[in-house]
Each structure stands twice: as structure tokens, then as C-alpha cells.
Motif scaffolding. Structure first.
Motif, PDB file in Angstrom:
ATOM      1  N   UNK A  36       0.830  -1.206   0.000  1.00  0.00           N
ATOM      2  CA  UNK A  36       0.000   0.000   0.000  1.00  0.00           C
ATOM      3  C   UNK A  36       0.865   1.257   0.000  1.00  0.00           C
ATOM      4  N   UNK A  37       1.958   1.230   0.766  1.00  0.00           N
ATOM      5  CA  UNK A  37       2.871   2.376   0.816  1.00  0.00           C
ATOM      6  C   UNK A  37       3.512   2.625  -0.543  1.00  0.00           C
ATOM      7  N   UNK A  38       3.938   1.540  -1.217  1.00  0.00           N
ATOM      8  CA  UNK A  38       4.549   1.679  -2.544  1.00  0.00           C
ATOM      9  C   UNK A  38       3.558   2.238  -3.555  1.00  0.00           C
ATOM     10  N   UNK A  39       2.329   1.754  -3.513  1.00  0.00           N
ATOM     11  CA  UNK A  39       1.294   2.257  -4.422  1.00  0.00           C
ATOM     12  C   UNK A  39       1.042   3.735  -4.171  1.00  0.00           C
ATOM     13  N   UNK A  40       0.967   4.083  -2.874  1.00  0.00           N
ATOM     14  CA  UNK A  40       0.725   5.481  -2.509  1.00  0.00           C
ATOM     15  C   UNK A  40       1.856   6.380  -3.009  1.00  0.00           C
ATOM     16  N   UNK A  41       3.102   5.925  -2.848  1.00  0.00           N
ATOM     17  CA  UNK A  41       4.251   6.711  -3.300  1.00  0.00           C
ATOM     18  C   UNK A  41       4.232   6.922  -4.804  1.00  0.00           C
ATOM     19  N   UNK A  42       3.849   5.876  -5.556  1.00  0.00           N
ATOM     20  CA  UNK A  42       3.768   5.991  -7.016  1.00  0.00           C
ATOM     21  C   UNK A  42       2.674   6.972  -7.421  1.00  0.00           C
TER      22      UNK A  42
END
Length: 240
Positions: A36-42
Motif C-alpha cells: 500500500x505504501x509503494x502504491x501510494x508513493x507511485x
């Protein structure tokens, strides 16, 4: 915080009662949290690329609470009365503390601010309560339900230790003179720790059971500098 306060709630989280529960669930599943954090960062990177300096400034969240100087002490004191709040209760508290109308366009941001504070309170309270329950169990290894030894453990200043952050937000001099309130806060902590111990015995999550302990504090008149918390009509503003 009620279920309705979480917009576009995924069906996977239908059984979780509020943002704190969802955050706690995610904390147990680091792989999903990292994803979820990676998706949010992207997502944020994509927004940064297509936005100019002016549009970026509109995306950043500027806490309205600071502009209005909402007294977080009132929220900490409110936590002594109940931990399972509705947006209606947040709204009533904000309107009285900030002296704004319910139609004020800033109210929504303020409710989010207070909700975040409460999630922090929830987390710290839960962790500290579990730690105390484990401490009791380690010093009373043979203790079993109904945990008769718990009375001496809790009322030996332990309950004040658990609620110290919130007690500092009250008019402590006046509160100490209110023996009934002091007694009920102690009983509340006693019930919370006992609830955790029983849940551990039955291999269950104590979170839902702890919610029922609100009954011990909801009618308390908690004194603060502004004396707003003590005047809130709790049952009318909560989903009881």
C-alpha cells in the motif's frame, strides 16, 4: 468513529469498526502495508509530475486546527469519557472549542484532525494496557479468572499511570477532589486490564471487548480549563 465515517470502505474491512482497527490490522500484515505504501508513493509521484507549483500547493494538507488553535487538551480529556466517538461528537466539540458554526467549511478538516489524534490515543492506550496486563500476568503467574489479585495491582497507582497523558489535560486540582470520578476511572482501567486478560485466555482480540468498558466512564463530568467536555451530552451524540 462510526462505520459511515470511512468513505468507500473496501468489503474486506466491513468487520473493522474504525480507522484505528484498520491500521492495527495492517500492522499485522507488513507485506500488505508495504504494498500500500509503494502504491501510494507511485500515486504521489505521478501527481507531482503533472502538477505545477500552484496546483501542488492546493494538494498539501494544511491543518486547519492550527489556524483555529483547537485545544487538543479538550480531546485528551474527552478520551477519559469515551473512546468510541462519532463524527457528530467531534463536530459538537469542535464547534464549542473553536466557536464556529456547523456550516463552516473548515469543519470537515478539523474533524479529520481530531480523528487522527484519537487514533493515536487509541493506539497508545491499547499498547500500554496490554503491557500492564502482561506485567500483571508475569507477577501473578497462578492468577485465574476472576483475577482477585488484580484489584491491588490496578489501584496501586497503576490506573493513573495508564491515563497520565489524559489526566494532564484536566483541571487536576478539581478532579482530585471528585472522589467518585477518580474511583470510576480506576474501575474503568481495572475492567480494561481484566478484559485483556480474559481475551488472552481465550485467544481472542481484546479490542471489541474493550469498547464495552466505555460504560464505566461515559457519565463522568471531566473537568477541563474550558469545561466543555463535562457538558457534552454523550449518549445523545454517540451511537448507543
Amino acid at each position: 468513529m462510526t462505520n459511515n465515517s470511512l468513505p468507500n470502505r473496501p468489503k474486506q474491512f466491513k468487520q473493522l469498526d474504525n480507522e484505528f482497527d484498520i491500521a492495527l490490522w495492517l500492522a499485522h500484515y507488513k507485506r500488505i502495508l508495504d504494498l500500500a505504501t509503494n502504491i501510494r508513493n507511485r500515486m504521489m509521484t505521478r501527481i507531482d509530475k503533472v502538477s505545477d507549483a500552484t496546483s501542488i500547493s492546493t494538494l498539501s494538507h494544511k491543518p486547519v486546527s492550527k489556524l483555529l488553535k483547537i485545544d487538543q487538551k479538550e480531546c485528551k480529556a474527552l478520551f477519559l469519557r469515551t473512546r468510541n466517538n462519532s463524527n457528530l461528537l467531534y463536530e459538537e466539540l469542535i464547534v464549542r472549542v473553536c466557536k464556529i458554526a456547523k456550516s463552516d467549511h473548515r469543519l470537515g478538516s478539523l474533524i479529520k484532525d481530531v480523528g487522527r489524534w484519537y487514533n493515536t490515543y487509541h493506539y497508545k492506550f491499547h499498547v500500554a494496557a496490554v503491557r500492564l496486563a502482561n506485567e500483571f500476568r508475569s507477577t501473578n503467574k497462578s492468577a485465574k479468572e476472576p483475577y482477585d489479585e488484580l484489584d491491588g495491582f490496578v489501584f496501586n497507582k497503576v490506573w493513573k499511570q495508564l491515563l497520565q497523558m489524559h489526566l494532564k489535560a484536566t483541571d487536576l486540582a478539581k478532579l482530585k477532589k471528585d472522589s467518585e470520578t477518580f474511583k470510576k476511572l480506576g474501575v474503568f482501567v481495572y475492567q480494561v486490564i481484566k478484559t485483556i486478560l480474559i481475551a488472552q485466555d481465550n485467544n481472542k482480540d481484546p479490542q471489541n471487548a474493550i469498547r464495552k468498558c466505555d460504560e464505566y466512564t461515559i457519565n463522568l463530568k471531566i473537568l477541563t480549563r474550558l469545561e466543555i467536555v463535562k457538558s457534552l451530552a454523550m449518549r445523545e451524540l454517540l451511537d448507543y
